[in-house]
Write a protein that holds these residues in place. Structure first.
Motif, PDB file in Angstrom:
ATOM      1  N   ALA A 244    -109.887  91.009-102.134  1.00  0.00           N
ATOM      2  CA  ALA A 244    -110.593  92.231-101.745  1.00  0.00           C
ATOM      3  C   ALA A 244    -111.891  91.902-101.027  1.00  0.00           C
ATOM      4  O   ALA A 244    -112.272  92.587-100.063  1.00  0.00           O
ATOM      5  CB  ALA A 244    -110.871  93.082-102.982  1.00  0.00           C
ATOM      6  N   ALA A 245    -112.575  90.853-101.467  1.00  0.00           N
ATOM      7  CA  ALA A 245    -113.817  90.446-100.810  1.00  0.00           C
ATOM      8  C   ALA A 245    -113.539  89.978 -99.382  1.00  0.00           C
ATOM      9  O   ALA A 245    -114.271  90.336 -98.440  1.00  0.00           O
ATOM     10  CB  ALA A 245    -114.505  89.346-101.610  1.00  0.00           C
ATOM     11  N   ILE A 246    -112.481  89.198 -99.201  1.00  0.00           N
ATOM     12  CA  ILE A 246    -112.142  88.710 -97.868  1.00  0.00           C
ATOM     13  C   ILE A 246    -111.726  89.864 -96.961  1.00  0.00           C
ATOM     14  O   ILE A 246    -112.071  89.903 -95.772  1.00  0.00           O
ATOM     15  CB  ILE A 246    -111.034  87.648 -97.967  1.00  0.00           C
ATOM     16  CG1 ILE A 246    -111.576  86.393 -98.657  1.00  0.00           C
ATOM     17  CG2 ILE A 246    -110.480  87.297 -96.592  1.00  0.00           C
ATOM     18  CD1 ILE A 246    -110.514  85.365 -98.971  1.00  0.00           C
ATOM     19  N   ALA A 247    -111.003  90.831 -97.525  1.00  0.00           N
ATOM     20  CA  ALA A 247    -110.594  91.991 -96.729  1.00  0.00           C
ATOM     21  C   ALA A 247    -111.802  92.776 -96.243  1.00  0.00           C
ATOM     22  O   ALA A 247    -111.809  93.305 -95.124  1.00  0.00           O
ATOM     23  CB  ALA A 247    -109.667  92.881 -97.549  1.00  0.00           C
ATOM     24  N   ALA A 248    -112.850  92.844 -97.064  1.00  0.00           N
ATOM     25  CA  ALA A 248    -114.045  93.618 -96.707  1.00  0.00           C
ATOM     26  C   ALA A 248    -114.994  92.844 -95.818  1.00  0.00           C
ATOM     27  O   ALA A 248    -115.648  93.422 -94.938  1.00  0.00           O
ATOM     28  CB  ALA A 248    -114.762  94.058 -97.977  1.00  0.00           C
ATOM     29  N   LEU A 249    -115.088  91.513 -96.016  1.00  0.00           N
ATOM     30  CA  LEU A 249    -116.134  90.719 -95.364  1.00  0.00           C
ATOM     31  C   LEU A 249    -115.614  89.737 -94.329  1.00  0.00           C
ATOM     32  O   LEU A 249    -116.394  89.127 -93.598  1.00  0.00           O
ATOM     33  CB  LEU A 249    -116.924  89.943 -96.428  1.00  0.00           C
ATOM     34  CG  LEU A 249    -117.581  90.792 -97.516  1.00  0.00           C
ATOM     35  CD1 LEU A 249    -118.173  89.890 -98.596  1.00  0.00           C
ATOM     36  CD2 LEU A 249    -118.639  91.707 -96.935  1.00  0.00           C
ATOM     37  N   GLY A 250    -114.306  89.561 -94.271  1.00  0.00           N
ATOM     38  CA  GLY A 250    -113.741  88.553 -93.386  1.00  0.00           C
ATOM     39  C   GLY A 250    -113.669  87.209 -94.086  1.00  0.00           C
ATOM     40  O   GLY A 250    -114.188  87.028 -95.198  1.00  0.00           O
ATOM     41  N   PRO A 251    -113.034  86.231 -93.457  1.00  0.00           N
ATOM     42  CA  PRO A 251    -112.908  84.902 -94.079  1.00  0.00           C
ATOM     43  C   PRO A 251    -114.274  84.279 -94.331  1.00  0.00           C
ATOM     44  O   PRO A 251    -115.180  84.402 -93.502  1.00  0.00           O
ATOM     45  CB  PRO A 251    -112.124  84.096 -93.039  1.00  0.00           C
ATOM     46  CG  PRO A 251    -111.448  85.119 -92.189  1.00  0.00           C
ATOM     47  CD  PRO A 251    -112.357  86.302 -92.153  1.00  0.00           C
ATOM     48  N   PRO A 252    -114.444  83.595 -95.465  1.00  0.00           N
ATOM     49  CA  PRO A 252    -115.731  82.944 -95.737  1.00  0.00           C
ATOM     50  C   PRO A 252    -115.929  81.726 -94.850  1.00  0.00           C
ATOM     51  O   PRO A 252    -114.967  81.150 -94.324  1.00  0.00           O
ATOM     52  CB  PRO A 252    -115.608  82.541 -97.212  1.00  0.00           C
ATOM     53  CG  PRO A 252    -114.132  82.369 -97.428  1.00  0.00           C
ATOM     54  CD  PRO A 252    -113.473  83.387 -96.551  1.00  0.00           C
ATOM     55  N   ASP A 253    -117.187  81.327 -94.685  1.00  0.00           N
ATOM     56  CA  ASP A 253    -117.489  80.101 -93.931  1.00  0.00           C
ATOM     57  C   ASP A 253    -116.963  78.876 -94.669  1.00  0.00           C
ATOM     58  O   ASP A 253    -116.462  77.927 -94.056  1.00  0.00           O
ATOM     59  CB  ASP A 253    -119.000  79.966 -93.734  1.00  0.00           C
ATOM     60  CG  ASP A 253    -119.599  81.131 -92.981  1.00  0.00           C
ATOM     61  OD1 ASP A 253    -118.913  81.680 -92.091  1.00  0.00           O
ATOM     62  OD2 ASP A 253    -120.742  81.520 -93.292  1.00  0.00           O
ATOM     63  N   PHE A 254    -117.121  78.883 -95.994  1.00  0.00           N
ATOM     64  CA  PHE A 254    -116.659  77.794 -96.845  1.00  0.00           C
ATOM     65  C   PHE A 254    -116.064  78.402 -98.106  1.00  0.00           C
ATOM     66  O   PHE A 254    -116.488  79.462 -98.564  1.00  0.00           O
ATOM     67  CB  PHE A 254    -117.798  76.863 -97.270  1.00  0.00           C
ATOM     68  CG  PHE A 254    -118.492  76.165 -96.143  1.00  0.00           C
ATOM     69  CD1 PHE A 254    -117.916  75.070 -95.524  1.00  0.00           C
ATOM     70  CD2 PHE A 254    -119.739  76.587 -95.711  1.00  0.00           C
ATOM     71  CE1 PHE A 254    -118.559  74.414 -94.494  1.00  0.00           C
ATOM     72  CE2 PHE A 254    -120.396  75.946 -94.677  1.00  0.00           C
ATOM     73  CZ  PHE A 254    -119.798  74.852 -94.063  1.00  0.00           C
ATOM     74  N   SER A 255    -115.100  77.695 -98.683  1.00  0.00           N
ATOM     75  CA  SER A 255    -114.541  78.081 -99.972  1.00  0.00           C
ATOM     76  C   SER A 255    -114.273  76.810-100.775  1.00  0.00           C
ATOM     77  O   SER A 255    -113.665  75.866-100.260  1.00  0.00           O
ATOM     78  CB  SER A 255    -113.245  78.868 -99.789  1.00  0.00           C
ATOM     79  OG  SER A 255    -112.691  79.237-101.032  1.00  0.00           O
ATOM     80  N   PHE A 256    -114.763  76.768-102.016  1.00  0.00           N
ATOM     81  CA  PHE A 256    -114.619  75.593-102.869  1.00  0.00           C
ATOM     82  C   PHE A 256    -113.992  76.028-104.190  1.00  0.00           C
ATOM     83  O   PHE A 256    -114.482  76.949-104.842  1.00  0.00           O
ATOM     84  CB  PHE A 256    -115.971  74.937-103.129  1.00  0.00           C
ATOM     85  CG  PHE A 256    -116.703  74.548-101.875  1.00  0.00           C
ATOM     86  CD1 PHE A 256    -116.434  73.338-101.242  1.00  0.00           C
ATOM     87  CD2 PHE A 256    -117.656  75.393-101.324  1.00  0.00           C
ATOM     88  CE1 PHE A 256    -117.111  72.985-100.085  1.00  0.00           C
ATOM     89  CE2 PHE A 256    -118.334  75.045-100.166  1.00  0.00           C
ATOM     90  CZ  PHE A 256    -118.058  73.838 -99.543  1.00  0.00           C
TER      91      PHE A 256
END
Length: 319
Positions: A244-256
């Motif tokens: 849901a966060a990605i749908a609202a904000l777009g892909p993150p710069d980094f994901s760990f």
């Protein structure tokens, strides 16, 4: 005769701080792969979110906390899960550790005692740490900014420990990582509050057989993202998924992503299906997803994020 533990109180404490920290999961895995069994001191353990994880790896863990309720809860949780550790009720400035420590965790307690006393505690911990041993120190720099509760500010000293004190205290040690961020956090039956955090990781130098901790630095992409701040600050989104966060904000710069198997503590209490912690960065904003549920976020002040990938040199031979 000691009374039986209050199960409701134990369960509340079990979910009060969530699961193990991402650097603890990473360091625990690396130390186990190199040393097999290793010695840990968790000073200021709370109800044991890190101690339980490390004991589950087979580490020899001593967990120390000034709260009798936390120590009682930790003993009960360890009994339920079936892990072995030693839980001690003591203040940091009163406790004398064993002589062969490989990993020391000191999370969020040194700013609650005077700086001279905190430096004495650090010196004592250093003297009990093996060559190549690792210290993870987290302090909060409490002030009147960022809507920090007055009760928190009142507990700290005007001259409380600051990063420059740690740099001086660890002169001669290798500073592996230093991150500064303001974390927006919450606990059960409590509202949101802010922690301005300084997290520093040091390694004691040693001889030719001492393994060096290898670190990757990930440079954050700073920028103005008010949409991220608004999304992550909304209290109603505490059950939001990463999708849901990605749908609202777009892909993150980094994901760990850091995972651990077995029974672990979490914000939902004791969880038998393991633990997953995902940090997603949009610019300097880091969202924390525990088992795919948004549980908090930080705004980074430092310009990079660290991950730990190996301990070089051969395993230590047991005698």
């Amino acid at each position: 005769m000691r009374s039986a533990p209050d199960n409701e109180a134990v369960d509340l404490l079990a979910r009060s701080m969530g699961g193990p920290s991402r650097e603890v999961m990473a360091l625990g895995t690396l130390l186990k792969s190199r040393l097999g069994r290793f010695h840990v001191l968790d000073l200021g353990s709370g109800a044991g979110r890190n101690a339980i994880y490390l004991a589950g790896l087979g580490a020899l863990v001593t967990a120390v906390d000034a709260s009798d309720a936390h120590v009682e809860a930790l003993n009960e949780i360890a009994r339920r899960i079936g892990v072995d550790l030693t839980a001690v009720h003591a203040r940091a400035e009163q406790y004398s550790p064993r002589d062969d420590l490989d990993l020391v965790l000191c999370h969020g307690i040194l700013h609650f005692i005077s700086t001279p006393m905190a430096l004495e505690v650090i010196a004592r911990l250093q003297s009990k740490t093996r060559l190549g041993g690792i210290h993870v120190i987290t302090i909060a720099t409490f002030d009147d900014k960022n809507h920090i509760p007055e009760s928190f500010i009142g507990q700290s000293f005007d001259g409380a420990l600051r990063p420059q004190h740690l740099v001086q205290a660890y002169d001669g040690w290798r500073c592996v990582a230093h991150e500064s961020y303001v974390k927006r956090d919450h606990h059960p039956n409590d509202g949101y509050h802010l922690h301005p955090i300084e997290k520093m990781i040091f390694q004691r130098p040693g001889g030719e057989d001492t393994a060096a901790l290898n670190v990757d630095k990930h440079r954050l992409l700073y920028g103005d993202r008010p949409d991220v701040r608004t999304f992550l600050q909304t209290d109603k989104l505490t059950r939001t998924s990463s999708a849901a966060a990605i749908a609202a904000l777009g892909p993150p710069d980094f994901s760990f992503t850091t995972t651990s198997a077995g029974t672990q503590l979490s914000f939902n209490g004791v969880r038998e299906q393991g633990h997953e912690l995902v940090l997603m960065f949009w610019a300097q904003h880091a969202a924390y997803f525990e088992n795919d549920v948004l549980v908090g976020y930080s705004v980074y002040v430092s310009d990079c994020f660290h991950t730990f990938h190996s301990l070089s040199r051969p395993p230590r031979l047991e005698t």
